[in-house]
Design a protein around this motif. Structure first.
Motif, PDB file in Angstrom:
ATOM      1  N   ALA A   1       0.805  -1.111   0.209  1.00 38.78           N
ATOM      2  CA  ALA A   1       0.023   0.071  -0.122  1.00 38.78           C
ATOM      3  C   ALA A   1       0.827   1.205  -0.161  1.00 38.78           C
ATOM      4  CB  ALA A   1      -1.006  -0.020   1.067  1.00 38.78           C
ATOM      5  N   THR A   2       2.182   1.250   0.257  1.00 39.18           N
ATOM      6  CA  THR A   2       2.955   2.529   0.629  1.00 39.18           C
ATOM      7  C   THR A   2       4.099   2.327  -0.504  1.00 39.18           C
ATOM      8  OG1 THR A   2       4.555   1.233   2.208  1.00 39.18           O
ATOM      9  CG2 THR A   2       2.490   2.616   2.977  1.00 39.18           C
ATOM     10  N   ALA A   3       3.859   1.549  -1.679  1.00 40.07           N
ATOM     11  CA  ALA A   3       4.883   1.780  -2.638  1.00 40.07           C
ATOM     12  C   ALA A   3       5.125   2.866  -3.108  1.00 40.07           C
ATOM     13  CB  ALA A   3       4.469   0.834  -3.663  1.00 40.07           C
ATOM     14  N   ILE A   4       6.408   3.490  -3.431  1.00 44.35           N
ATOM     15  CA  ILE A   4       6.908   4.836  -3.832  1.00 44.35           C
ATOM     16  C   ILE A   4       6.360   5.004  -5.030  1.00 44.35           C
ATOM     17  CG2 ILE A   4       8.758   5.838  -4.737  1.00 44.35           C
ATOM     18  CD1 ILE A   4       8.892   5.731  -1.745  1.00 44.35           C
ATOM     19  N   GLU A   5       5.890   6.048  -5.360  1.00 38.62           N
ATOM     20  CA  GLU A   5       5.200   6.658  -6.758  1.00 38.62           C
ATOM     21  C   GLU A   5       5.932   8.022  -7.011  1.00 38.62           C
ATOM     22  OE1 GLU A   5       1.139   6.956  -6.382  1.00 38.62           O
ATOM     23  OE2 GLU A   5       0.649   4.957  -5.917  1.00 38.62           O
ATOM     24  N   ASN A   6       6.222   8.072  -8.241  1.00 42.40           N
ATOM     25  CA  ASN A   6       6.845   9.164  -8.785  1.00 42.40           C
ATOM     26  C   ASN A   6       5.591  10.231  -9.309  1.00 42.40           C
ATOM     27  OD1 ASN A   6       8.547  11.191  -9.674  1.00 42.40           O
ATOM     28  ND2 ASN A   6       9.571  10.086 -11.442  1.00 42.40           N
ATOM     29  N   ASP A   7       5.427  11.268  -8.621  1.00 46.28           N
ATOM     30  CA  ASP A   7       4.369  12.198  -9.156  1.00 46.28           C
ATOM     31  C   ASP A   7       5.028  13.242  -9.691  1.00 46.28           C
ATOM     32  OD1 ASP A   7       5.589  13.481  -7.042  1.00 46.28           O
ATOM     33  OD2 ASP A   7       3.656  14.059  -5.993  1.00 46.28           O
ATOM     34  N   ASP A   8       6.237  13.326 -10.145  1.00 43.62           N
ATOM     35  CA  ASP A   8       6.954  14.261 -11.064  1.00 43.62           C
ATOM     36  C   ASP A   8       7.508  13.496 -12.184  1.00 43.62           C
ATOM     37  OD1 ASP A   8       8.233  16.457 -12.186  1.00 43.62           O
ATOM     38  OD2 ASP A   8       9.675  16.943 -10.572  1.00 43.62           O
ATOM     39  N   ALA A   9       6.763  13.298 -13.301  1.00 43.78           N
ATOM     40  CA  ALA A   9       7.319  12.752 -14.356  1.00 43.78           C
ATOM     41  C   ALA A   9       8.426  13.363 -15.088  1.00 43.78           C
ATOM     42  CB  ALA A   9       6.050  12.481 -15.429  1.00 43.78           C
ATOM     43  N   ASP A  10       8.677  14.832 -14.793  1.00 42.24           N
ATOM     44  CA  ASP A  10       9.769  15.142 -15.409  1.00 42.24           C
ATOM     45  C   ASP A  10      11.072  15.216 -14.813  1.00 42.24           C
ATOM     46  OD1 ASP A  10       8.026  16.382 -17.299  1.00 42.24           O
ATOM     47  OD2 ASP A  10       7.730  18.015 -16.344  1.00 42.24           O
ATOM     48  N   SER A  11      11.054  14.430 -13.435  1.00 44.78           N
ATOM     49  CA  SER A  11      12.400  14.295 -12.916  1.00 44.78           C
ATOM     50  C   SER A  11      12.978  13.317 -13.532  1.00 44.78           C
ATOM     51  CB  SER A  11      11.986  13.930 -11.287  1.00 44.78           C
ATOM     52  OG  SER A  11      11.467  12.459 -11.337  1.00 44.78           O
ATOM     53  N   ALA A  12      14.717  13.507 -13.671  1.00 49.20           N
ATOM     54  CA  ALA A  12      15.328  12.916 -14.398  1.00 49.20           C
ATOM     55  C   ALA A  12      16.291  12.278 -13.472  1.00 49.20           C
ATOM     56  CB  ALA A  12      16.268  13.961 -15.522  1.00 49.20           C
ATOM     57  N   GLU A  13      16.848  10.916 -13.792  1.00 47.06           N
ATOM     58  CA  GLU A  13      18.022  10.462 -12.877  1.00 47.06           C
ATOM     59  C   GLU A  13      19.172  10.151 -13.648  1.00 47.06           C
ATOM     60  OE1 GLU A  13      17.327   9.758  -9.624  1.00 47.06           O
ATOM     61  OE2 GLU A  13      15.379  10.255  -9.840  1.00 47.06           O
ATOM     62  N   PRO A  14      20.134  10.360 -13.021  1.00 48.63           N
ATOM     63  CA  PRO A  14      21.418   9.888 -13.728  1.00 48.63           C
ATOM     64  C   PRO A  14      21.499   8.568 -13.812  1.00 48.63           C
ATOM     65  CG  PRO A  14      21.859  10.730 -11.639  1.00 48.63           C
ATOM     66  CD  PRO A  14      20.573  10.987 -11.614  1.00 48.63           C
ATOM     67  N   PRO A  15      22.620   7.890 -14.713  1.00 45.28           N
ATOM     68  CA  PRO A  15      22.854   6.493 -14.975  1.00 45.28           C
ATOM     69  C   PRO A  15      22.958   5.891 -13.546  1.00 45.28           C
ATOM     70  CG  PRO A  15      23.921   7.767 -16.595  1.00 45.28           C
ATOM     71  CD  PRO A  15      23.421   8.787 -15.546  1.00 45.28           C
ATOM     72  N   ALA A  16      22.691   4.669 -13.398  1.00 46.30           N
ATOM     73  CA  ALA A  16      22.637   3.969 -12.049  1.00 46.30           C
ATOM     74  C   ALA A  16      23.907   3.500 -12.060  1.00 46.30           C
ATOM     75  CB  ALA A  16      21.713   2.839 -12.170  1.00 46.30           C
ATOM     76  N   PHE A  17      24.610   3.357 -10.776  1.00 43.45           N
ATOM     77  CA  PHE A  17      25.909   2.725 -10.336  1.00 43.45           C
ATOM     78  C   PHE A  17      25.920   1.047 -10.629  1.00 43.45           C
ATOM     79  CE2 PHE A  17      23.662   2.063  -6.492  1.00 43.45           C
ATOM     80  CZ  PHE A  17      24.336   0.951  -5.900  1.00 43.45           C
ATOM     81  N   SER A  18      26.589   0.398 -10.458  1.00 40.81           N
ATOM     82  CA  SER A  18      26.738  -0.932 -10.748  1.00 40.81           C
ATOM     83  C   SER A  18      26.886  -1.722  -9.387  1.00 40.81           C
ATOM     84  CB  SER A  18      27.664  -1.745 -11.798  1.00 40.81           C
ATOM     85  OG  SER A  18      27.806  -3.110 -11.489  1.00 40.81           O
ATOM     86  N   CYS A  19      26.200  -2.641  -8.659  1.00 42.47           N
ATOM     87  CA  CYS A  19      26.666  -3.253  -7.459  1.00 42.47           C
ATOM     88  C   CYS A  19      27.749  -4.306  -7.839  1.00 42.47           C
ATOM     89  CB  CYS A  19      25.250  -3.954  -7.045  1.00 42.47           C
ATOM     90  SG  CYS A  19      24.213  -2.763  -6.054  1.00 42.47           S
ATOM     91  N   GLU A  20      27.997  -4.538  -8.853  1.00 43.48           N
ATOM     92  CA  GLU A  20      29.120  -5.603  -9.204  1.00 43.48           C
ATOM     93  C   GLU A  20      30.167  -5.131  -8.461  1.00 43.48           C
ATOM     94  OE1 GLU A  20      29.726  -6.344 -13.277  1.00 43.48           O
ATOM     95  OE2 GLU A  20      27.949  -6.991 -13.544  1.00 43.48           O
ATOM     96  N   THR A  21      31.101  -6.087  -7.833  1.00 51.40           N
ATOM     97  CA  THR A  21      32.284  -5.685  -6.844  1.00 51.40           C
ATOM     98  C   THR A  21      33.469  -6.532  -8.009  1.00 51.40           C
ATOM     99  OG1 THR A  21      32.016  -7.842  -5.898  1.00 51.40           O
ATOM    100  CG2 THR A  21      31.214  -5.787  -4.913  1.00 51.40           C
ATOM    101  N   LYS A  22      34.429  -5.779  -7.854  1.00 46.33           N
ATOM    102  CA  LYS A  22      35.635  -6.107  -8.646  1.00 46.33           C
ATOM    103  C   LYS A  22      36.552  -6.674  -7.678  1.00 46.33           C
ATOM    104  CE  LYS A  22      34.973  -1.702 -11.126  1.00 46.33           C
ATOM    105  NZ  LYS A  22      35.812  -0.553 -11.946  1.00 46.33           N
TER     106      LYS A  22
END
Length: 220
Positions: free
Chosen positions: A199-220
């Motif tokens: 019932a509390t899942a995050i919702e984006n009510d700003d369709a114009d908000s941009a996100e930078p590319p995601a980091f990677s969880c892969e470890t080296k």
């Protein structure tokens, strides 16, 4: 009726909302859509109820102004007589508070990391690397403790961790945390259908908000 400065995108607001649902208090709170932006002038409406200019902030029927999410959640748990979410004393309470600290701390890191990433070429490589290192270390610790999380009845610490993982899914989509930390992902997915979580899942009510590319969880 209580009033809550609220946003459908805030992980800390979501933690309060989870507690409201778990305690059966959601019908006793008026949700006030409030925008709090880190890199902009404070919202006067929020400042009137929380001098830190942050959400969530809860105003009780008698005018008390409560913040931050930890204070609000403990108040709601005590008010509702629903102690299962936070044991009153002993090792159980210490463990639940430790999990809450991990969840809240990870959420803080992710919010600060996102703000730094949004600076583009001006972002500090040192800070970006520090945020990534701390995030991966926290996820590794949570993955190692996923069995204990699964074996312990749902509580405030679980809610805090789920909100942090929800922030990863929302702001860092594609980072691959589930593949990198399968035990933690299994625990998270096992709780996805819980009514207070769904019932509390995050919702984006700003369709114009941009996100930078995601980091990677892969470890080296």
């Amino acid at each position: 009726m209580m009033r809550l400065h609220w946003s459908p995108r805030s992980p800390f607001v979501r933690k309060v909302m989870i507690v409201l649902h778990e305690c059966g208090l959601q019908g006793q709170v008026e949700l006030v859509r409030s925008v709090a932006v880190f890199h902009a002038a404070p919202n006067p409406a929020i400042l009137a109820d929380n001098p830190l200019g942050k959400i969530p902030a809860l105003i009780t029927e008698d005018g008390r102004k409560l913040f931050d999410s930890r204070v609000i959640c403990e108040y709601l748990i005590e008010r509702s007589g629903c102690p299962a979410l936070l044991p009153g004393a002993g090792a159980g309470r210490v463990q639940m508070q430790t999990w809450q600290a991990l969840g809240d701390g990870l959420t803080d890191i992710l919010l600060l990391w996102r703000n730094e990433r949004l600076r583009g070429d001006a972002a500090s490589p040192v800070l970006l690397d520090a945020f990534r290192t701390k995030t991966l270390a926290t996820l590794k610790a949570l993955d190692a403790g996923a069995g204990d999380l699964l074996a312990t009845p749902f509580g405030l610490g679980h809610a805090a961790i789920l909100c942090a993982l929800g922030q990863l899914d929302f702001r860092f989509a594609g980072c691959g945390w589930r593949a990198a930390f399968p035990a933690l992902a299994h625990w998270c997915d096992a709780l996805a259908a819980r009514p207070s979580i769904a019932a509390t899942a995050i919702e984006n009510d700003d369709a114009d908000s941009a996100e930078p590319p995601a980091f990677s969880c892969e470890t080296k």
